[in-house]
Design a protein around this motif. Structure first.
Motif, PDB file in Angstrom:
ATOM      1  N   GLU A 206     -11.021   8.487  -7.797  1.00 33.03           N
ATOM      2  CA  GLU A 206     -11.023   7.034  -7.582  1.00 33.03           C
ATOM      3  C   GLU A 206      -9.962   6.590  -6.577  1.00 33.03           C
ATOM      4  OE1 GLU A 206     -10.739   5.046 -11.284  1.00 33.03           O
ATOM      5  OE2 GLU A 206     -12.640   5.841 -12.051  1.00 33.03           O
ATOM      6  N   CYS A 207      -9.720   7.431  -5.554  1.00 29.71           N
ATOM      7  CA  CYS A 207      -8.848   6.996  -4.441  1.00 29.71           C
ATOM      8  C   CYS A 207      -9.606   5.929  -3.670  1.00 29.71           C
ATOM      9  CB  CYS A 207      -8.521   8.197  -3.546  1.00 29.71           C
ATOM     10  SG  CYS A 207      -7.503   7.747  -2.121  1.00 29.71           S
TER      11      CYS A 207
ATOM     12  N   GLY B 105      -0.601  -1.453  -9.376  1.00 33.36           N
ATOM     13  CA  GLY B 105      -1.503  -2.389  -8.713  1.00 33.36           C
ATOM     14  C   GLY B 105      -1.462  -2.284  -7.221  1.00 33.36           C
ATOM     15  N   LEU B 106      -1.140  -1.095  -6.684  1.00 33.17           N
ATOM     16  CA  LEU B 106      -1.035  -0.882  -5.244  1.00 33.17           C
ATOM     17  C   LEU B 106      -2.152   0.054  -4.797  1.00 33.17           C
ATOM     18  CD1 LEU B 106       2.812  -0.268  -4.787  1.00 33.17           C
ATOM     19  CD2 LEU B 106       1.543  -2.365  -4.298  1.00 33.17           C
ATOM     20  N   PRO B 107      -2.901  -0.312  -3.770  1.00 29.40           N
ATOM     21  CA  PRO B 107      -3.924   0.602  -3.253  1.00 29.40           C
ATOM     22  C   PRO B 107      -3.262   1.820  -2.631  1.00 29.40           C
ATOM     23  CG  PRO B 107      -3.679  -1.294  -1.819  1.00 29.40           C
ATOM     24  CD  PRO B 107      -2.853  -1.590  -3.046  1.00 29.40           C
ATOM     25  N   VAL B 108      -3.939   2.965  -2.731  1.00 27.85           N
ATOM     26  CA  VAL B 108      -3.415   4.213  -2.191  1.00 27.85           C
ATOM     27  C   VAL B 108      -4.370   4.708  -1.115  1.00 27.85           C
ATOM     28  CG1 VAL B 108      -2.765   6.591  -2.680  1.00 27.85           C
ATOM     29  CG2 VAL B 108      -2.299   4.786  -4.369  1.00 27.85           C
ATOM     30  N   LEU B 109      -3.804   5.062   0.053  1.00 27.70           N
ATOM     31  CA  LEU B 109      -4.593   5.611   1.160  1.00 27.70           C
ATOM     32  C   LEU B 109      -4.170   7.055   1.357  1.00 27.70           C
ATOM     33  CD1 LEU B 109      -5.520   3.977   4.514  1.00 27.70           C
ATOM     34  CD2 LEU B 109      -4.543   6.267   4.520  1.00 27.70           C
ATOM     35  N   ALA B 110      -5.164   7.950   1.362  1.00 28.27           N
ATOM     36  CA  ALA B 110      -4.897   9.375   1.563  1.00 28.27           C
ATOM     37  C   ALA B 110      -5.080   9.716   3.039  1.00 28.27           C
ATOM     38  CB  ALA B 110      -5.820  10.214   0.697  1.00 28.27           C
ATOM     39  N   GLU B 111      -4.039  10.303   3.643  1.00 26.92           N
ATOM     40  CA  GLU B 111      -4.097  10.684   5.054  1.00 26.92           C
ATOM     41  C   GLU B 111      -4.539  12.140   5.177  1.00 26.92           C
ATOM     42  OE1 GLU B 111      -0.846   8.409   7.591  1.00 26.92           O
ATOM     43  OE2 GLU B 111       0.111   9.538   5.977  1.00 26.92           O
ATOM     44  N   GLY B 112      -5.013  12.474   6.373  1.00 26.59           N
ATOM     45  CA  GLY B 112      -5.300  13.859   6.702  1.00 26.59           C
ATOM     46  C   GLY B 112      -6.525  14.450   6.027  1.00 26.59           C
ATOM     47  N   VAL B 113      -7.517  13.613   5.717  1.00 29.80           N
ATOM     48  CA  VAL B 113      -8.749  14.116   5.100  1.00 29.80           C
ATOM     49  C   VAL B 113      -9.595  14.774   6.184  1.00 29.80           C
ATOM     50  CG1 VAL B 113     -10.805  13.520   3.772  1.00 29.80           C
ATOM     51  CG2 VAL B 113      -8.641  12.297   3.369  1.00 29.80           C
TER      52      VAL B 113
ATOM     53  N   ALA C  50      -1.164  12.241  -9.636  1.00 34.69           N
ATOM     54  CA  ALA C  50      -0.014  11.456 -10.121  1.00 34.69           C
ATOM     55  C   ALA C  50       0.214  10.227  -9.255  1.00 34.69           C
ATOM     56  CB  ALA C  50       1.225  12.331 -10.144  1.00 34.69           C
ATOM     57  N   VAL C  51       0.104  10.411  -7.952  1.00 36.41           N
ATOM     58  CA  VAL C  51       0.333   9.271  -7.046  1.00 36.41           C
ATOM     59  C   VAL C  51      -0.760   8.235  -7.212  1.00 36.41           C
ATOM     60  CG1 VAL C  51       0.524   8.561  -4.632  1.00 36.41           C
ATOM     61  CG2 VAL C  51       1.615  10.666  -5.392  1.00 36.41           C
ATOM     62  N   LEU C  52      -2.015   8.700  -7.369  1.00 41.02           N
ATOM     63  CA  LEU C  52      -3.107   7.745  -7.562  1.00 41.02           C
ATOM     64  C   LEU C  52      -2.926   6.979  -8.864  1.00 41.02           C
ATOM     65  CD1 LEU C  52      -6.094   9.973  -6.375  1.00 41.02           C
ATOM     66  CD2 LEU C  52      -5.122   8.000  -5.194  1.00 41.02           C
ATOM     67  N   GLY C  53      -2.490   7.689  -9.910  1.00 44.92           N
ATOM     68  CA  GLY C  53      -2.237   7.004 -11.165  1.00 44.92           C
ATOM     69  C   GLY C  53      -1.102   6.013 -11.063  1.00 44.92           C
ATOM     70  N   LEU C  54      -0.068   6.390 -10.301  1.00 43.33           N
ATOM     71  CA  LEU C  54       1.069   5.482 -10.091  1.00 43.33           C
ATOM     72  C   LEU C  54       0.617   4.236  -9.363  1.00 43.33           C
ATOM     73  CD1 LEU C  54       4.158   5.088 -10.294  1.00 43.33           C
ATOM     74  CD2 LEU C  54       4.354   6.255  -8.091  1.00 43.33           C
TER      75      LEU C  54
ATOM     76  N   LYS D  11       0.850  -1.190   0.000  1.00 44.22           N
ATOM     77  CA  LYS D  11       0.000   0.000   0.000  1.00 44.22           C
ATOM     78  C   LYS D  11       0.885   1.239   0.000  1.00 44.22           C
ATOM     79  CE  LYS D  11      -3.569  -0.045   2.701  1.00 44.22           C
ATOM     80  NZ  LYS D  11      -4.394  -0.038   3.928  1.00 44.22           N
ATOM     81  N   ILE D  12       0.346   2.326  -0.575  1.00 40.97           N
ATOM     82  CA  ILE D  12       1.007   3.626  -0.541  1.00 40.97           C
ATOM     83  C   ILE D  12       0.124   4.575   0.250  1.00 40.97           C
ATOM     84  CG2 ILE D  12       1.843   5.583  -1.897  1.00 40.97           C
ATOM     85  CD1 ILE D  12       2.211   3.677  -4.253  1.00 40.97           C
ATOM     86  N   LYS D  13       0.717   5.324   1.190  1.00 44.56           N
ATOM     87  CA  LYS D  13      -0.030   6.303   1.974  1.00 44.56           C
ATOM     88  C   LYS D  13       0.457   7.709   1.590  1.00 44.56           C
ATOM     89  CE  LYS D  13      -1.357   5.502   6.121  1.00 44.56           C
ATOM     90  NZ  LYS D  13      -1.445   5.308   7.587  1.00 44.56           N
ATOM     91  N   ILE D  14      -0.469   8.503   1.003  1.00 41.12           N
ATOM     92  CA  ILE D  14      -0.126   9.873   0.620  1.00 41.12           C
ATOM     93  C   ILE D  14      -0.120  10.720   1.880  1.00 41.12           C
ATOM     94  CG2 ILE D  14      -0.729  11.845  -0.813  1.00 41.12           C
ATOM     95  CD1 ILE D  14      -2.289   9.985  -2.615  1.00 41.12           C
ATOM     96  N   ASP D  15       0.934  11.514   2.055  1.00 41.03           N
ATOM     97  CA  ASP D  15       1.043  12.342   3.246  1.00 41.03           C
ATOM     98  C   ASP D  15      -0.055  13.394   3.255  1.00 41.03           C
ATOM     99  OD1 ASP D  15       2.826  13.081   5.612  1.00 41.03           O
ATOM    100  OD2 ASP D  15       2.639  14.992   4.554  1.00 41.03           O
TER     101      ASP D  15
END
Length: 801
Positions: free
Chosen positions: A759-760, A738-746, A729-733, A706-710
């Motif tokens: 589509e996060c 094939g890695l889910p992306v989690l956005a922090e600090g919403v 860009a990070v979501l597209g990456l 998983k990738i966590k966006i700061d």
């Protein structure tokens, strides 16, 4: 003297005179010989030898006198009074016995001289009593001058004879004493005979009871035989004693040579015998040492006087060797009887090995065995000495050094490599020191440098820069290619006027250097004190926080925004200090990482989070942050495995969050650790993506799930075009890899809508729910999880906040 000569030549039978001299010599030799035996004896044995020696001397004097009298031919009838003749013999024996007894009195310096003089008195008494026994048909008159001369000659020679005869053990002294005693007897007799003048007188008649000369000759002959017998007995005793002495000497020499210690026998300060061990110590032969004086071996006069002053006293001094060098030795003296006479033996113990051991122990007590640098005790003593001898207006500096990330060297390369690093630091830094500058190892990876005689702070700065430069030198050993250190500098007396405060201030400056980027130096400033004390107090309390039950975990939900379900929780650490209250993780987490307290705290967080998650009825994920210090700990992977086994949490429900910063320290080691964690079935997330050393190669190389966006990129993403571009860009990456992306600090609905539109997949933040005790989320962990419930919970908490 002419009258004496005329008396001997004209009025005596020279054959009998010669016989008298021979008998006198035999008696004198026997007397001296027997007296030497008496001197070596004690108690009743000494009395017997004195009696025999007195008899020998008395008979010798008596026989000499009367043989000489038989040689005297006055030409008119003569005879000898029996009573006076016997009285003269008794007087000779008694007075001689008294003189000999006095001569062997111990511990009296003048005993032999006084004893010899008494013996001379016995000679005179015997002669004049014997002359009184001489009856002749005439009148006897005396020359007073020759009478006095006879007494003086006999007295002087007699007084000298005994000291000479008893002086040394060599035969020459014995013979010399016998010759002097013979001269004393003969000179007295013939001088006294020269003083005699006889005037014939027919009216004087020799009494009929007078002893005829023939009978006197028989008595003299018997006395002579007794003297000869005593002389022969003395010779036999000498031979026996000599053989016994030789046997004892040989036996003693064998025993002495078997001794490891050096032994020497001395007569006063003259060496008379040595063993092979002592000869080996000096480098000389035994023959060269015998007869030498003690000072040739032990030149220290004070030590010699102390040694000879009393026995059984240990004396340390130096032994002079053949090549001029000296060896430390320990001496002890004891009295002995050697060759029948009192001597003293000196035992010599070589202290070279002991001195070297003492020096080595002293060196170890003041130096570090690994680096050979002075240790803390020695360094403290040097500072105290510098303070004590410093003149007004002078100054010196103390530099405290602490290697940067030294623990990682031990963990990565092993303790042998760590030791090599410490030795390398010691050699490189000491190479740049000059004069009286000294470096010490205080312990672990802590070093210190004393810089005396500085005139301004710039001198300390130049030395600190030289140290940093020396440590940057590349070498073949990989562990020594990344050495760096932080340096704190304090000045005396500007910063402190005592050692303890000076070192504390240098250490304070060192902490500041570490806090401001490491691999640099800082001078102490007064304002640093409060900051460092505060930091150290937090560090101290943090180490006891677990035991005092001051730490707790709060949990923040993570939501899948595509279907509205909660997929897991992130465990977050909180610390409530009993006096300071809530302390921000931004404050105490960096301190924990620098002090390595994060190892124990991280293990506690992981175990507590897993134990809690294992109680949930819903199979939700639990995410736990992992410090770089934990990741590079050699026991980390096994610790994770053991915690999963102990808590019963399935590995697939645990997610470890790793920052990119933790990966750049050692790529290969981090990769190996993460791959091992993956084999356990644990998920791995890249935390704070975009804020560290972001690299697409990291995403490809490391096994992330998983990738966590700061959160700094998510905030105002709906209004900031640059942030929106980065997030897209990070979501597209993530979609491409094939890695889910989690956005922090919403935190707002607009941010949530933007992420939903892009589509996060997953989000986390205050808009979903604030971190709270897990009990607040029981409906989520133990029941059906619905999006509207979470939204209501989030809205309620937002209003309370």
């Amino acid at each position: 003297m002419l009258k004496v000569y005329s008396c001997i030549a004209d009025a005596h039978d020279l054959k009998l005179v010669g016989l008298a001299a021979v008998v006198c010599a035999l008696a004198s030799y026997a007397a001296i010989n027997l007296l030497r035996h008496a001197q070596k004896s004690s108690g009743q044995t000494r009395d017997i030898w004195l009696a025999v020696s007195a008899i020998s001397t008395g008979f010798g004097i008596w026989a000499t006198h009367f043989i000489a009298m038989l040689a005297f031919t006055p030409g008119i009838p003569s005879g000898y009074n029996i009573l006076l003749t016997m009285s003269s013999l008794v007087a000779a024996i008694l007075l001689t016995g008294i003189g000999l007894a006095v001569a062997v009195v111990p511990n009296w310096r003048h005993a032999q001289w006084v004893g010899g003089a008494i013996v001379a008195g016995g000679i005179a008494a015997m002669h004049y009593i014997g002359m009184a026994a001489f009856e002749i048909e005439g009148t006897i008159s005396w020359d007073p001058a020759l009478v006095v001369a006879s007494i003086v000659f006999g007295g002087v020679l007699g007084a000298i004879a005994l000291p000479a005869g008893l002086h040394g053990k060599e035969e020459k002294w014995k013979i010399g004493g016998a010759v002097l005693l013979t001269l004393a007897i003969c000179s007295h007799h013939f001088t006294a005979m020269g003083a005699v003048s006889i005037t014939p007188d027919p009216t004087i008649v020799v009494s009929r009871s007078a002893l005829p000369a023939g009978w006197l000759a028989v008595g003299v002959a018997l006395a002579s035989f007794a003297i000869i017998g005593l002389a022969l007995a003395g010779v036999v005793l000498d031979i026996r004693d000599k053989r016994r002495s030789e046997l004892e000497t040989d036996h003693m020499r064998d025993l002495a040579n078997a001794s490891v210690e050096g032994l020497l026998v001395c007569d006063g300060e003259i060496i008379v015998s040595v063993n092979t061990s002592f000869a080996h110590l000096t480098g000389l032969s035994a023959a060269d040492l015998v007869g030498a004086r003690l000072e040739s071996c032990f030149p220290d006069k004070v030590a010699r006087l102390k040694l000879l002053s009393s026995s059984n006293q240990l004396v340390e001094t130096n032994l002079q060797q053949l090549d001029g060098s000296t060896t430390p030795v320990e001496l002890i003296l004891r009295p002995i009887i050697f060759a029948g006479r009192p001597h003293h033996v000196i035992a010599v113990r070589d202290l070279q090995a002991r001195k070297e051991a003492e020096e080595h122990i002293h060196y170890l007590a003041h130096h570090d065995p690994l680096t050979s640098l002075p240790n803390r005790g020695y360094f403290n003593a040097r500072i105290d000495q510098e303070i004590a001898t410093l003149n007004a207006g002078e100054s010196f500096a103390v530099l405290c050094l602490d290697l940067d990330r030294f623990k990682e060297v031990n963990d990565l390369f092993g303790h042998a490599a760590g030791d090599n690093v410490l030795q390398t630091v010691a050699s490189r830094v000491t190479a740049v020191l000059t004069g009286r500058q000294v470096m010490a190892r205080l312990g672990g990876d802590e070093f210190a440098i004393l810089v005396p005689e500085i005139t301004n702070p710039a001198m300390a700065s130049r030395l600190a820069e030289a140290v940093l430069k020396a440590l940057r030198v590349k070498s073949d050993a990989p562990e020594t290619n990344s050495i760096s250190t932080s340096i704190g500098i304090a000045l005396y007396p500007d910063d402190a006027v005592d050692r303890q405060t000076l070192l504390i201030h240098a250490d304070t400056a060192l902490y500041r250097a570490k806090a401001e980027g490491r691999n640099t130096y800082r001078f102490f400033e007064a304002r640093m004190g409060a900051e460092v004390r505060e930091r150290r107090m937090i560090e101290h309390d943090l180490r006891h926080a677990i035991a005092r039950d001051e730490l707790r975990l709060v949990f923040q939900p993570q939501k899948d925004i595509q279907n509205g379900t909660i997929i897991g929780f992130e465990a977050l650490l909180r610390w409530r200090h009993p006096l300071r209250g809530e302390i921000s993780p931004d404050v105490f987490i960096p301190i924990a990482e620098e002090s390595d307290a994060i190892i124990d705290i991280g293990a506690w967080v992981l175990r507590t989070a897993c134990r809690e998650a294992a109680t949930w009825t819903k199979p939700l994920m639990v995410a736990v942050n992992v410090s770089a210090v934990q990741l590079y700990n050699t026991n980390f992977v096994s610790e994770v495995h053991q915690i999963l086994l102990d808590t019963g949490l399935p590995a697939r429900r645990l997610e470890l969050e790793i920052t990119e910063t933790a990966l750049v320290r050692d790529f290969n080691r981090a990769l190996a650790a993460l791959r091992l964690i993956k084999t356990l079935g644990v998920h791995i997330a890249m935390d704070d993506f975009g804020t560290g050393y972001s690299s697409l190669s990291n995403l490809r190389a490391f096994p992330f799930d998983k990738i966590k966006i700061d959160g700094s990129f998510v905030r105002a993403v709906n209004s900031n075009g640059q942030s929106a571009t980065i997030v897209r860009a990070v979501l597209g990456l993530g979609r491409g890899l094939g890695l889910p992306v989690l956005a922090e600090g919403v935190e707002t609905s607009a941010e949530m809508q933007f992420l939903r539109d892009e589509e996060c997949k997953e989000v986390q933040g205050y808009f979903v729910a604030r971190p709270a005790d897990i009990a607040s989320f029981r409906s989520l962990t133990h029941g059906d999880v619905r999006d509207d419930v979470v939204q209501d919970l989030s809205a309620t908490r937002a209003q309370r906040a």
